[in-house]
Scaffold this motif. Structure first.
Motif, PDB file in Angstrom:
ATOM      1  N   CYS A  10       0.819  -1.217   0.154  1.00  0.00           N
ATOM      2  CA  CYS A  10       0.171  -0.068   0.026  1.00  0.00           C
ATOM      3  C   CYS A  10       0.933   1.243   0.171  1.00  0.00           C
ATOM      4  CB  CYS A  10      -1.090  -0.008   1.118  1.00  0.00           C
ATOM      5  SG  CYS A  10      -2.393  -1.113   1.163  1.00  0.00           S
ATOM      6  N   LEU A  11       1.982   1.166   0.784  1.00  0.00           N
ATOM      7  CA  LEU A  11       2.864   2.318   0.905  1.00  0.00           C
ATOM      8  C   LEU A  11       3.538   2.482  -0.507  1.00  0.00           C
ATOM      9  CD1 LEU A  11       4.588   1.905   4.000  1.00  0.00           C
ATOM     10  CD2 LEU A  11       3.126   3.682   3.326  1.00  0.00           C
ATOM     11  N   PHE A  12       3.819   1.617  -1.335  1.00  0.00           N
ATOM     12  CA  PHE A  12       4.289   1.676  -2.679  1.00  0.00           C
ATOM     13  C   PHE A  12       3.361   2.428  -3.681  1.00  0.00           C
ATOM     14  CE2 PHE A  12       7.556  -1.575  -1.288  1.00  0.00           C
ATOM     15  CZ  PHE A  12       8.539  -0.631  -1.309  1.00  0.00           C
ATOM     16  N   ILE A  13       2.202   1.964  -3.610  1.00  0.00           N
ATOM     17  CA  ILE A  13       1.092   2.669  -4.505  1.00  0.00           C
ATOM     18  C   ILE A  13       0.717   3.817  -4.169  1.00  0.00           C
ATOM     19  CG2 ILE A  13      -1.444   2.232  -5.006  1.00  0.00           C
ATOM     20  CD1 ILE A  13       0.199  -0.288  -5.921  1.00  0.00           C
ATOM     21  N   LEU A  14       0.990   4.536  -3.030  1.00  0.00           N
ATOM     22  CA  LEU A  14       0.464   5.906  -2.693  1.00  0.00           C
ATOM     23  C   LEU A  14       1.428   6.652  -3.408  1.00  0.00           C
ATOM     24  CD1 LEU A  14      -0.520   5.461   1.084  1.00  0.00           C
ATOM     25  CD2 LEU A  14      -2.122   5.746  -0.780  1.00  0.00           C
ATOM     26  N   GLY A  15       2.745   6.281  -3.608  1.00  0.00           N
ATOM     27  CA  GLY A  15       3.626   7.074  -4.142  1.00  0.00           C
ATOM     28  C   GLY A  15       3.513   7.147  -5.889  1.00  0.00           C
ATOM     29  N   CYS A  16       2.532   6.614  -6.648  1.00  0.00           N
ATOM     30  CA  CYS A  16       2.601   6.717  -7.819  1.00  0.00           C
ATOM     31  C   CYS A  16       1.604   7.530  -8.610  1.00  0.00           C
ATOM     32  CB  CYS A  16       2.271   5.301  -8.210  1.00  0.00           C
ATOM     33  SG  CYS A  16       3.425   3.993  -7.664  1.00  0.00           S
ATOM     34  N   SER A  17       2.161   7.992  -9.686  1.00  0.00           N
ATOM     35  CA  SER A  17       1.159   9.116 -10.323  1.00  0.00           C
ATOM     36  C   SER A  17       1.457   8.991 -11.839  1.00  0.00           C
ATOM     37  CB  SER A  17       1.337  10.575  -9.973  1.00  0.00           C
ATOM     38  OG  SER A  17       0.410  11.430 -10.608  1.00  0.00           O
ATOM     39  N   HIS A  18       0.660   9.076 -12.662  1.00  0.00           N
ATOM     40  CA  HIS A  18       0.689   9.171 -14.253  1.00  0.00           C
ATOM     41  C   HIS A  18      -0.061  10.380 -15.035  1.00  0.00           C
ATOM     42  CE1 HIS A  18      -2.753   7.185 -14.831  1.00  0.00           C
ATOM     43  NE2 HIS A  18      -2.548   6.173 -14.517  1.00  0.00           N
ATOM     44  N   TYR A  33       2.017  13.276 -28.220  1.00  0.00           N
ATOM     45  CA  TYR A  33       1.619  13.261 -26.779  1.00  0.00           C
ATOM     46  C   TYR A  33       2.629  13.574 -25.886  1.00  0.00           C
ATOM     47  CZ  TYR A  33       3.277   8.630 -26.282  1.00  0.00           C
ATOM     48  OH  TYR A  33       4.218   7.595 -26.523  1.00  0.00           O
ATOM     49  N   CYS A  34       2.421  13.927 -24.770  1.00  0.00           N
ATOM     50  CA  CYS A  34       3.272  14.195 -23.699  1.00  0.00           C
ATOM     51  C   CYS A  34       2.884  13.229 -22.489  1.00  0.00           C
ATOM     52  CB  CYS A  34       3.342  15.649 -23.050  1.00  0.00           C
ATOM     53  SG  CYS A  34       3.806  16.881 -24.349  1.00  0.00           S
ATOM     54  N   SER A  35       3.702  12.597 -21.983  1.00  0.00           N
ATOM     55  CA  SER A  35       3.179  11.569 -20.857  1.00  0.00           C
ATOM     56  C   SER A  35       4.429  11.628 -19.765  1.00  0.00           C
ATOM     57  CB  SER A  35       2.962  10.109 -21.160  1.00  0.00           C
ATOM     58  OG  SER A  35       4.162   9.506 -21.829  1.00  0.00           O
ATOM     59  N   GLU A  36       3.785  11.397 -18.582  1.00  0.00           N
ATOM     60  CA  GLU A  36       5.013  11.338 -17.357  1.00  0.00           C
ATOM     61  C   GLU A  36       4.389  10.425 -16.373  1.00  0.00           C
ATOM     62  OE1 GLU A  36       8.197  11.237 -15.837  1.00  0.00           O
ATOM     63  OE2 GLU A  36       7.972  12.633 -17.512  1.00  0.00           O
ATOM     64  N   ASN A  37       5.440   9.542 -15.838  1.00  0.00           N
ATOM     65  CA  ASN A  37       5.109   8.697 -14.688  1.00  0.00           C
ATOM     66  C   ASN A  37       5.884   8.824 -13.737  1.00  0.00           C
ATOM     67  OD1 ASN A  37       2.900   7.245 -16.148  1.00  0.00           O
ATOM     68  ND2 ASN A  37       4.372   6.286 -17.502  1.00  0.00           N
ATOM     69  N   PHE A  38       5.482   8.712 -12.543  1.00  0.00           N
ATOM     70  CA  PHE A  38       6.531   8.754 -11.380  1.00  0.00           C
ATOM     71  C   PHE A  38       5.961   7.514 -10.497  1.00  0.00           C
ATOM     72  CE2 PHE A  38       7.571  13.179 -11.959  1.00  0.00           C
ATOM     73  CZ  PHE A  38       8.610  13.280 -11.678  1.00  0.00           C
ATOM     74  N   TYR A  39       7.003   6.705 -10.155  1.00  0.00           N
ATOM     75  CA  TYR A  39       6.996   5.613  -9.228  1.00  0.00           C
ATOM     76  C   TYR A  39       7.559   5.790  -8.142  1.00  0.00           C
ATOM     77  CZ  TYR A  39       4.826   3.605 -13.529  1.00  0.00           C
ATOM     78  OH  TYR A  39       4.173   3.418 -14.723  1.00  0.00           O
ATOM     79  N   LEU A  40       6.991   5.285  -6.879  1.00  0.00           N
ATOM     80  CA  LEU A  40       7.777   5.568  -5.563  1.00  0.00           C
ATOM     81  C   LEU A  40       8.208   6.907  -5.453  1.00  0.00           C
ATOM     82  CD1 LEU A  40       9.564   2.227  -5.614  1.00  0.00           C
ATOM     83  CD2 LEU A  40       7.163   2.702  -5.060  1.00  0.00           C
ATOM     84  N   HIS A  41       7.577   7.809  -5.806  1.00  0.00           N
ATOM     85  CA  HIS A  41       7.883   9.307  -5.271  1.00  0.00           C
ATOM     86  C   HIS A  41       7.096   9.700  -4.365  1.00  0.00           C
ATOM     87  CE1 HIS A  41       8.106  13.836  -6.032  1.00  0.00           C
ATOM     88  NE2 HIS A  41       9.376  13.314  -6.708  1.00  0.00           N
ATOM     89  N   HIS A  46       1.841  13.796  -7.725  1.00  0.00           N
ATOM     90  CA  HIS A  46       0.935  14.181  -8.864  1.00  0.00           C
ATOM     91  C   HIS A  46       1.335  15.495  -9.300  1.00  0.00           C
ATOM     92  CE1 HIS A  46      -2.883  14.785 -11.022  1.00  0.00           C
ATOM     93  NE2 HIS A  46      -3.173  15.871 -10.223  1.00  0.00           N
ATOM     94  N   ASP A  47       1.729  16.676  -8.376  1.00  0.00           N
ATOM     95  CA  ASP A  47       2.110  17.945  -8.891  1.00  0.00           C
ATOM     96  C   ASP A  47       3.291  17.901  -9.670  1.00  0.00           C
ATOM     97  OD1 ASP A  47       0.114  19.200  -7.233  1.00  0.00           O
ATOM     98  OD2 ASP A  47       1.496  19.067  -5.328  1.00  0.00           O
ATOM     99  N   SER A  48       4.382  16.931  -9.456  1.00  0.00           N
ATOM    100  CA  SER A  48       5.312  16.656 -10.264  1.00  0.00           C
ATOM    101  C   SER A  48       5.191  16.284 -11.483  1.00  0.00           C
ATOM    102  CB  SER A  48       6.480  15.744  -9.702  1.00  0.00           C
ATOM    103  OG  SER A  48       6.793  16.075  -8.492  1.00  0.00           O
ATOM    104  N   VAL A  49       4.422  15.437 -11.944  1.00  0.00           N
ATOM    105  CA  VAL A  49       3.599  14.988 -13.185  1.00  0.00           C
ATOM    106  C   VAL A  49       2.870  16.201 -13.937  1.00  0.00           C
ATOM    107  CG1 VAL A  49       2.039  13.569 -14.392  1.00  0.00           C
ATOM    108  CG2 VAL A  49       3.343  12.692 -12.634  1.00  0.00           C
ATOM    109  N   ASP A  50       2.199  16.995 -13.116  1.00  0.00           N
ATOM    110  CA  ASP A  50       1.472  18.168 -13.652  1.00  0.00           C
ATOM    111  C   ASP A  50       2.531  19.176 -14.237  1.00  0.00           C
ATOM    112  OD1 ASP A  50      -0.967  17.175 -13.272  1.00  0.00           O
ATOM    113  OD2 ASP A  50      -1.524  18.265 -11.610  1.00  0.00           O
ATOM    114  N   TYR A  51       3.620  19.412 -13.401  1.00  0.00           N
ATOM    115  CA  TYR A  51       4.454  20.278 -13.821  1.00  0.00           C
ATOM    116  C   TYR A  51       5.327  19.930 -15.151  1.00  0.00           C
ATOM    117  CZ  TYR A  51       8.385  23.616 -13.655  1.00  0.00           C
ATOM    118  OH  TYR A  51       9.577  24.482 -14.037  1.00  0.00           O
ATOM    119  N   ILE A  52       5.629  18.709 -15.113  1.00  0.00           N
ATOM    120  CA  ILE A  52       6.493  18.138 -16.378  1.00  0.00           C
ATOM    121  C   ILE A  52       5.485  18.288 -17.593  1.00  0.00           C
ATOM    122  CG2 ILE A  52       7.354  16.105 -17.447  1.00  0.00           C
ATOM    123  CD1 ILE A  52       8.568  15.407 -14.502  1.00  0.00           C
TER     124      ILE A  52
END
Length: 74
Positions: A10-18, A33-41, A46-52
């Motif tokens: 569950c902790l690992f899942i909470l730190g993911c965003s795309h 297209y532009c796409s970005e994924n963060f795992y274990l961040h 979510h804010d990092s993905v939006d910024y990129i």
């Protein structure tokens, strides 16, 4: 043991965003297209993905293209 493994998972899942936005030409045709994924961040994934995505969208808008989701710019 199963509970601790589940909690760790569950902790690992909470730190993911795309995210993804499509790049459109004048005729509304998707040209890229532009796409970005963060795992274990752990903080602000979510804010990092939006910024990129914002940086990528801004670059394409300056070239005369449109994007599928204008909310990323606002």
């Amino acid at each position: 043991m199963k509970k601790s493994t589940f909690m760790l998972f569950c902790l690992f899942i909470l730190g993911c965003s795309h995210g993804r936005i499509d790049i459109l030409d004048k005729d509304e045709k998707v040209v890229g297209y532009c796409s970005e994924n963060f795992y274990l961040h752990w903080y602000g994934a979510h804010d990092s993905v939006d910024y990129i995505l914002y940086l990528c969208a801004k670059e394409h808008i300056e070239k005369g293209y449109r994007i599928s989701d204008d909310s990323i710019i606002g």
